[in-house]
Design a protein around this motif. Structure first.
Motif, PDB file in Angstrom:
ATOM      1  N   LEU A  20     -42.401 -22.078 -66.030  1.00  0.00           N
ATOM      2  CA  LEU A  20     -41.159 -22.810 -65.800  1.00  0.00           C
ATOM      3  C   LEU A  20     -40.002 -21.888 -65.414  1.00  0.00           C
ATOM      4  CD1 LEU A  20     -41.275 -25.416 -68.719  1.00  0.00           C
ATOM      5  CD2 LEU A  20     -42.019 -25.680 -66.349  1.00  0.00           C
ATOM      6  N   ASP A  21     -40.063 -20.632 -65.820  1.00  0.00           N
ATOM      7  CA  ASP A  21     -39.011 -19.662 -65.493  1.00  0.00           C
ATOM      8  C   ASP A  21     -37.630 -20.237 -65.839  1.00  0.00           C
ATOM      9  OD1 ASP A  21     -38.018 -17.231 -64.597  1.00  0.00           O
ATOM     10  OD2 ASP A  21     -37.891 -17.852 -62.509  1.00  0.00           O
ATOM     11  N   LEU A  22     -37.485 -20.624 -67.088  1.00  0.00           N
ATOM     12  CA  LEU A  22     -36.242 -21.283 -67.510  1.00  0.00           C
ATOM     13  C   LEU A  22     -35.045 -20.349 -67.426  1.00  0.00           C
ATOM     14  CD1 LEU A  22     -37.586 -23.225 -70.624  1.00  0.00           C
ATOM     15  CD2 LEU A  22     -37.159 -24.105 -68.326  1.00  0.00           C
ATOM     16  N   TRP A  23     -35.265 -19.066 -67.607  1.00  0.00           N
ATOM     17  CA  TRP A  23     -34.139 -18.128 -67.683  1.00  0.00           C
ATOM     18  C   TRP A  23     -33.998 -17.303 -66.403  1.00  0.00           C
ATOM     19  CZ3 TRP A  23     -32.472 -20.487 -71.643  1.00  0.00           C
ATOM     20  CH2 TRP A  23     -33.347 -20.904 -72.641  1.00  0.00           C
ATOM     21  N   GLY A  24     -34.789 -17.615 -65.380  1.00  0.00           N
ATOM     22  CA  GLY A  24     -34.634 -16.953 -64.083  1.00  0.00           C
ATOM     23  C   GLY A  24     -35.203 -15.549 -64.006  1.00  0.00           C
ATOM     24  N   LYS A  25     -36.132 -15.199 -64.919  1.00  0.00           N
ATOM     25  CA  LYS A  25     -36.683 -13.842 -64.886  1.00  0.00           C
ATOM     26  C   LYS A  25     -37.443 -13.580 -63.597  1.00  0.00           C
ATOM     27  CE  LYS A  25     -40.259 -13.071 -67.410  1.00  0.00           C
ATOM     28  NZ  LYS A  25     -41.114 -12.863 -68.587  1.00  0.00           N
ATOM     29  N   ASN A  26     -38.290 -14.512 -63.198  1.00  0.00           N
ATOM     30  CA  ASN A  26     -39.066 -14.324 -61.966  1.00  0.00           C
ATOM     31  C   ASN A  26     -38.175 -14.349 -60.730  1.00  0.00           C
ATOM     32  OD1 ASN A  26     -41.411 -14.200 -63.487  1.00  0.00           O
ATOM     33  ND2 ASN A  26     -41.833 -16.393 -63.295  1.00  0.00           N
ATOM     34  N   ARG A  27     -37.143 -15.173 -60.760  1.00  0.00           N
ATOM     35  CA  ARG A  27     -36.221 -15.217 -59.625  1.00  0.00           C
ATOM     36  C   ARG A  27     -35.479 -13.885 -59.488  1.00  0.00           C
ATOM     37  NH1 ARG A  27     -35.410 -20.379 -61.895  1.00  0.00           N
ATOM     38  NH2 ARG A  27     -33.494 -19.663 -62.930  1.00  0.00           N
ATOM     39  N   GLN A  28     -35.085 -13.319 -60.609  1.00  0.00           N
ATOM     40  CA  GLN A  28     -34.410 -12.019 -60.549  1.00  0.00           C
ATOM     41  C   GLN A  28     -35.361 -10.914 -60.084  1.00  0.00           C
ATOM     42  OE1 GLN A  28     -31.244 -11.660 -60.813  1.00  0.00           O
ATOM     43  NE2 GLN A  28     -30.877 -13.795 -61.419  1.00  0.00           N
ATOM     44  N   ARG A  29     -36.621 -11.017 -60.489  1.00  0.00           N
ATOM     45  CA  ARG A  29     -37.609 -10.026 -60.045  1.00  0.00           C
ATOM     46  C   ARG A  29     -37.823 -10.125 -58.536  1.00  0.00           C
ATOM     47  NH1 ARG A  29     -42.836 -10.527 -63.429  1.00  0.00           N
ATOM     48  NH2 ARG A  29     -41.284  -9.976 -65.023  1.00  0.00           N
ATOM     49  N   LEU A  30     -37.874 -11.344 -58.023  1.00  0.00           N
ATOM     50  CA  LEU A  30     -38.021 -11.529 -56.578  1.00  0.00           C
ATOM     51  C   LEU A  30     -36.788 -11.012 -55.839  1.00  0.00           C
ATOM     52  CD1 LEU A  30     -39.422 -12.689 -54.070  1.00  0.00           C
ATOM     53  CD2 LEU A  30     -38.372 -14.905 -54.615  1.00  0.00           C
ATOM     54  N   ALA A 180     -30.182  -3.084 -58.622  1.00  0.00           N
ATOM     55  CA  ALA A 180     -29.981  -2.667 -60.016  1.00  0.00           C
ATOM     56  C   ALA A 180     -29.407  -3.812 -60.852  1.00  0.00           C
ATOM     57  CB  ALA A 180     -29.057  -1.455 -60.064  1.00  0.00           C
ATOM     58  N   MET A 181     -28.511  -4.605 -60.269  1.00  0.00           N
ATOM     59  CA  MET A 181     -27.958  -5.750 -60.995  1.00  0.00           C
ATOM     60  C   MET A 181     -29.050  -6.768 -61.310  1.00  0.00           C
ATOM     61  SD  MET A 181     -24.379  -6.203 -58.860  1.00  0.00           S
ATOM     62  CE  MET A 181     -23.982  -7.720 -59.718  1.00  0.00           C
ATOM     63  N   HIS A 182     -29.951  -7.011 -60.366  1.00  0.00           N
ATOM     64  CA  HIS A 182     -31.060  -7.937 -60.629  1.00  0.00           C
ATOM     65  C   HIS A 182     -31.987  -7.379 -61.700  1.00  0.00           C
ATOM     66  CE1 HIS A 182     -29.866 -10.669 -57.522  1.00  0.00           C
ATOM     67  NE2 HIS A 182     -30.016  -9.791 -56.546  1.00  0.00           N
ATOM     68  N   ASP A 183     -32.175  -6.063 -61.726  1.00  0.00           N
ATOM     69  CA  ASP A 183     -32.984  -5.453 -62.784  1.00  0.00           C
ATOM     70  C   ASP A 183     -32.366  -5.708 -64.154  1.00  0.00           C
ATOM     71  OD1 ASP A 183     -35.101  -4.451 -61.360  1.00  0.00           O
ATOM     72  OD2 ASP A 183     -34.156  -2.524 -60.956  1.00  0.00           O
ATOM     73  N   VAL A 184     -31.044  -5.600 -64.240  1.00  0.00           N
ATOM     74  CA  VAL A 184     -30.364  -5.837 -65.511  1.00  0.00           C
ATOM     75  C   VAL A 184     -30.550  -7.290 -65.950  1.00  0.00           C
ATOM     76  CG1 VAL A 184     -28.108  -5.912 -66.634  1.00  0.00           C
ATOM     77  CG2 VAL A 184     -28.698  -3.990 -65.151  1.00  0.00           C
ATOM     78  N   LYS A 185     -30.388  -8.215 -65.015  1.00  0.00           N
ATOM     79  CA  LYS A 185     -30.548  -9.631 -65.364  1.00  0.00           C
ATOM     80  C   LYS A 185     -31.980  -9.949 -65.769  1.00  0.00           C
ATOM     81  CE  LYS A 185     -26.794 -11.179 -62.334  1.00  0.00           C
ATOM     82  NZ  LYS A 185     -26.416 -11.998 -61.159  1.00  0.00           N
ATOM     83  N   GLU A 186     -32.948  -9.320 -65.102  1.00  0.00           N
ATOM     84  CA  GLU A 186     -34.352  -9.532 -65.480  1.00  0.00           C
ATOM     85  C   GLU A 186     -34.618  -8.988 -66.879  1.00  0.00           C
ATOM     86  OE1 GLU A 186     -38.845  -8.090 -64.189  1.00  0.00           O
ATOM     87  OE2 GLU A 186     -37.110  -7.555 -62.956  1.00  0.00           O
ATOM     88  N   ALA A 187     -34.047  -7.824 -67.199  1.00  0.00           N
ATOM     89  CA  ALA A 187     -34.239  -7.246 -68.527  1.00  0.00           C
ATOM     90  C   ALA A 187     -33.624  -8.139 -69.611  1.00  0.00           C
ATOM     91  CB  ALA A 187     -33.635  -5.845 -68.575  1.00  0.00           C
ATOM     92  N   LYS A 188     -32.467  -8.731 -69.322  1.00  0.00           N
ATOM     93  CA  LYS A 188     -31.866  -9.647 -70.292  1.00  0.00           C
ATOM     94  C   LYS A 188     -32.736 -10.885 -70.489  1.00  0.00           C
ATOM     95  CE  LYS A 188     -27.021  -8.307 -69.590  1.00  0.00           C
ATOM     96  NZ  LYS A 188     -25.664  -8.771 -69.161  1.00  0.00           N
ATOM     97  N   ALA A 189     -33.332 -11.375 -69.393  1.00  0.00           N
ATOM     98  CA  ALA A 189     -34.175 -12.569 -69.501  1.00  0.00           C
ATOM     99  C   ALA A 189     -35.434 -12.315 -70.312  1.00  0.00           C
ATOM    100  CB  ALA A 189     -34.545 -13.080 -68.112  1.00  0.00           C
ATOM    101  N   GLU A 190     -35.843 -11.048 -70.447  1.00  0.00           N
ATOM    102  CA  GLU A 190     -37.027 -10.727 -71.247  1.00  0.00           C
ATOM    103  C   GLU A 190     -36.827 -11.070 -72.724  1.00  0.00           C
ATOM    104  OE1 GLU A 190     -39.941  -9.768 -70.416  1.00  0.00           O
ATOM    105  OE2 GLU A 190     -39.753  -9.151 -68.313  1.00  0.00           O
ATOM    106  N   PHE A 191     -35.574 -11.184 -73.163  1.00  0.00           N
ATOM    107  CA  PHE A 191     -35.313 -11.460 -74.575  1.00  0.00           C
ATOM    108  C   PHE A 191     -35.419 -12.957 -74.901  1.00  0.00           C
ATOM    109  CE2 PHE A 191     -33.294  -7.370 -73.885  1.00  0.00           C
ATOM    110  CZ  PHE A 191     -33.634  -6.668 -75.028  1.00  0.00           C
ATOM    111  N   TYR A 192     -35.603 -13.791 -73.900  1.00  0.00           N
ATOM    112  CA  TYR A 192     -35.704 -15.226 -74.128  1.00  0.00           C
ATOM    113  C   TYR A 192     -37.170 -15.651 -74.062  1.00  0.00           C
ATOM    114  CZ  TYR A 192     -30.681 -15.136 -73.256  1.00  0.00           C
ATOM    115  OH  TYR A 192     -29.342 -14.849 -73.312  1.00  0.00           O
ATOM    116  N   PRO A 193     -37.528 -16.751 -74.734  1.00  0.00           N
ATOM    117  CA  PRO A 193     -38.938 -17.174 -74.738  1.00  0.00           C
ATOM    118  C   PRO A 193     -39.376 -17.706 -73.374  1.00  0.00           C
ATOM    119  CG  PRO A 193     -37.555 -18.788 -75.871  1.00  0.00           C
ATOM    120  CD  PRO A 193     -36.681 -17.615 -75.587  1.00  0.00           C
ATOM    121  N   ASP A 194     -40.642 -17.420 -73.055  1.00  0.00           N
ATOM    122  CA  ASP A 194     -41.263 -17.955 -71.848  1.00  0.00           C
ATOM    123  C   ASP A 194     -42.007 -19.238 -72.203  1.00  0.00           C
ATOM    124  OD1 ASP A 194     -40.365 -15.924 -70.245  1.00  0.00           O
ATOM    125  OD2 ASP A 194     -42.148 -14.689 -70.537  1.00  0.00           O
ATOM    126  N   VAL A 195     -41.841 -20.247 -71.360  1.00  0.00           N
ATOM    127  CA  VAL A 195     -42.523 -21.521 -71.551  1.00  0.00           C
ATOM    128  C   VAL A 195     -43.376 -21.796 -70.319  1.00  0.00           C
ATOM    129  CG1 VAL A 195     -42.275 -23.992 -71.978  1.00  0.00           C
ATOM    130  CG2 VAL A 195     -40.641 -22.371 -72.981  1.00  0.00           C
TER     131      VAL A 195
END
Length: 229
Positions: A20-30, A180-195
């Motif tokens: 579901l990528d609720l927190w945008g981790k995959n979008r930030q990685r892309l 680098a900004m997208h890397d930071v956002k992806e790292a923050k999204a790692e702290f949220y649960p994946d569904v």
């Protein structure tokens, strides 16, 4: 086996899952990957500009050396003329042998200067061959530059910021910062649960007789939650 029998279990299952990528981790990685690709393209353009500038600078250096060589050749001719005049004055008794040796020394100095310039010309030709991606033979085939004097070229007093921002090195730096900004956002999204949602459908039966019967169907569906600790 003794007192028993053999059976075969047949199983086929098709499954699918959706993050579901609720927190945008995959979008930030892309987005980070896209930024890295664009930064690499800008760096490639910067390398092309640097190479072109190096070729032009080296070619102008070659033209300058040939101009200096012409001056050195004319200087040798002039000093030879002065040497002939000095020899005549020595024969006439107007000068001494000191003036003759001085004139000969000046000729030798000019000839040494010409030989040094010829060595520099050969080195610059090799450099041009290397910049063109060829061997030394390519540098030796370059014709003598014939550059016409032109008016000096200067940048305008005021340059728009959007024009300066088109420089490839600045564009590459901007994409690197965005990556680098997208890397930071992806790292923050790692702290949220994946569904994730997972589903599967297939058949499972003993023997081939009931394998593809509707009663042998198997289905599963449900969420998968990953909680980082």
């Amino acid at each position: 086996p003794y007192g028993g029998s053999w059976y075969s279990e047949n199983n086929v299952l098709a499954s699918a899952s959706w993050d579901l990528d609720l927190w945008g981790k995959n979008r930030q990685r892309l987005a980070q990957a896209v930024s890295a690709q664009r930064a690499a393209e800008a760096e490639m353009q910067q390398a092309r500009i640097t190479l072109a500038a190096s070729v032009a600078r080296t070619y102008n250096q070659l033209a300058q050396l040939y101009a200096l060589r012409d001056i050195a050749a004319r200087e040798i001719d002039n000093r030879k003329t002065i040497g002939n005049i000095t020899n005549g004055r020595v024969v006439a008794g107007l000068d001494t042998n000191v003036e003759r040796q001085t004139a000969n020394g000046n000729i030798a100095t000019s000839q040494a200067n010409l030989s040094q310039i010829d060595g520099q010309i050969e080195t610059v030709r090799y450099q041009l061959g290397a910049l063109l991606g060829k061997g030394p033979d390519r540098g030796l085939q370059i014709a003598n530059p014939m550059l016409n004097p032109v008016a000096s070229v200067a940048l305008p007093d005021n340059l728009p910021a959007d024009l300066v921002a088109r420089r490839p090195d600045i564009v590459a730096a901007r994409w690197q910062v965005e990556g680098a900004m997208h890397d930071v956002k992806e790292a923050k999204a790692e702290f949220y649960p994946d569904v994730n949602l997972a589903a599967g459908f297939g058949f499972d039966a003993f023997g081939w007789g009931k394998f593809l019967n509707f009663t042998s169907r198997q289905m599963n569906i449900g969420p998968a939650v990953h909680l980082p600790i």
